[in-house]
Design a protein around this motif. Structure first.
Motif, mmCIF file in Angstrom:
data_model
loop_
_atom_site.group_PDB
_atom_site.id
_atom_site.type_symbol
_atom_site.label_atom_id
_atom_site.label_comp_id
_atom_site.label_asym_id
_atom_site.label_seq_id
_atom_site.Cartn_x
_atom_site.Cartn_y
_atom_site.Cartn_z
ATOM 1 N N LEU A 1 32.249 20.911 18.969
ATOM 2 C CA LEU A 1 32.175 19.478 18.317
ATOM 3 C C LEU A 1 31.156 19.642 17.131
ATOM 4 O O LEU A 1 30.253 19.956 17.032
ATOM 5 N N TYR A 2 31.995 19.241 16.009
ATOM 6 C CA TYR A 2 31.250 19.098 14.791
ATOM 7 C C TYR A 2 31.128 17.730 14.268
ATOM 8 O O TYR A 2 32.110 17.123 14.398
ATOM 9 N N ILE A 3 29.802 17.260 14.042
ATOM 10 C CA ILE A 3 29.487 16.087 13.519
ATOM 11 C C ILE A 3 28.993 16.129 12.189
ATOM 12 O O ILE A 3 28.029 16.906 11.768
ATOM 13 N N LYS B 1 17.687 13.032 15.780
ATOM 14 C CA LYS B 1 16.292 13.977 16.235
ATOM 15 C C LYS B 1 16.537 14.150 17.806
ATOM 16 O O LYS B 1 15.635 14.843 18.210
ATOM 17 N N ILE B 2 17.893 14.090 18.148
ATOM 18 C CA ILE B 2 17.823 14.409 19.646
ATOM 19 C C ILE B 2 18.325 16.093 20.044
ATOM 20 O O ILE B 2 18.881 16.464 18.789
ATOM 21 N N GLN B 3 18.165 16.371 21.171
ATOM 22 C CA GLN B 3 18.458 17.814 21.246
ATOM 23 C C GLN B 3 19.893 17.718 21.578
ATOM 24 O O GLN B 3 20.282 17.084 22.364
ATOM 25 N N LEU B 4 20.691 18.607 20.841
ATOM 26 C CA LEU B 4 22.067 18.761 21.214
ATOM 27 C C LEU B 4 22.557 19.794 21.840
ATOM 28 O O LEU B 4 21.857 20.920 21.759
ATOM 29 N N PRO B 5 23.645 19.866 22.668
ATOM 30 C CA PRO B 5 24.182 20.950 23.413
ATOM 31 C C PRO B 5 24.531 22.255 22.411
ATOM 32 O O PRO B 5 24.802 21.975 21.080
ATOM 33 N N VAL C 1 27.805 21.858 20.135
ATOM 34 C CA VAL C 1 27.638 20.705 19.098
ATOM 35 C C VAL C 1 26.763 21.200 17.756
ATOM 36 O O VAL C 1 25.823 21.404 18.086
ATOM 37 N N LYS C 2 27.532 20.987 16.652
ATOM 38 C CA LYS C 2 26.749 21.150 15.484
ATOM 39 C C LYS C 2 26.797 20.258 14.362
ATOM 40 O O LYS C 2 28.075 19.479 14.259
ATOM 41 N N ILE C 3 25.808 20.004 13.962
ATOM 42 C CA ILE C 3 25.826 18.926 12.508
ATOM 43 C C ILE C 3 26.034 19.721 11.404
ATOM 44 O O ILE C 3 25.453 20.727 10.982
#
Length: 43
Positions: free
Chosen positions: A7-9, A18-22, A25-27
């Protein structure tokens, strides 16, 4: 039901998250989507 492998956001607000992503998941920067769209139209 959807179960994506990755998942790319993107977007301005996503970079402020600021939340920890799995790990799957990439920003990404907003420009990445724009460049991908341009690459699709070049062919």
């Amino acid at each position: 039901m959807m179960s994506p492998k990755h998942l790319y956001i993107g977007g301005g607000e996503a970079t402020r998250s600021k939340i920890q992503l799995p790990t799957n998941v990439k920003i990404i920067p907003s420009i990445t989507g724009l460049l991908g769209g341009i690459a699709l139209w070049r062919d």
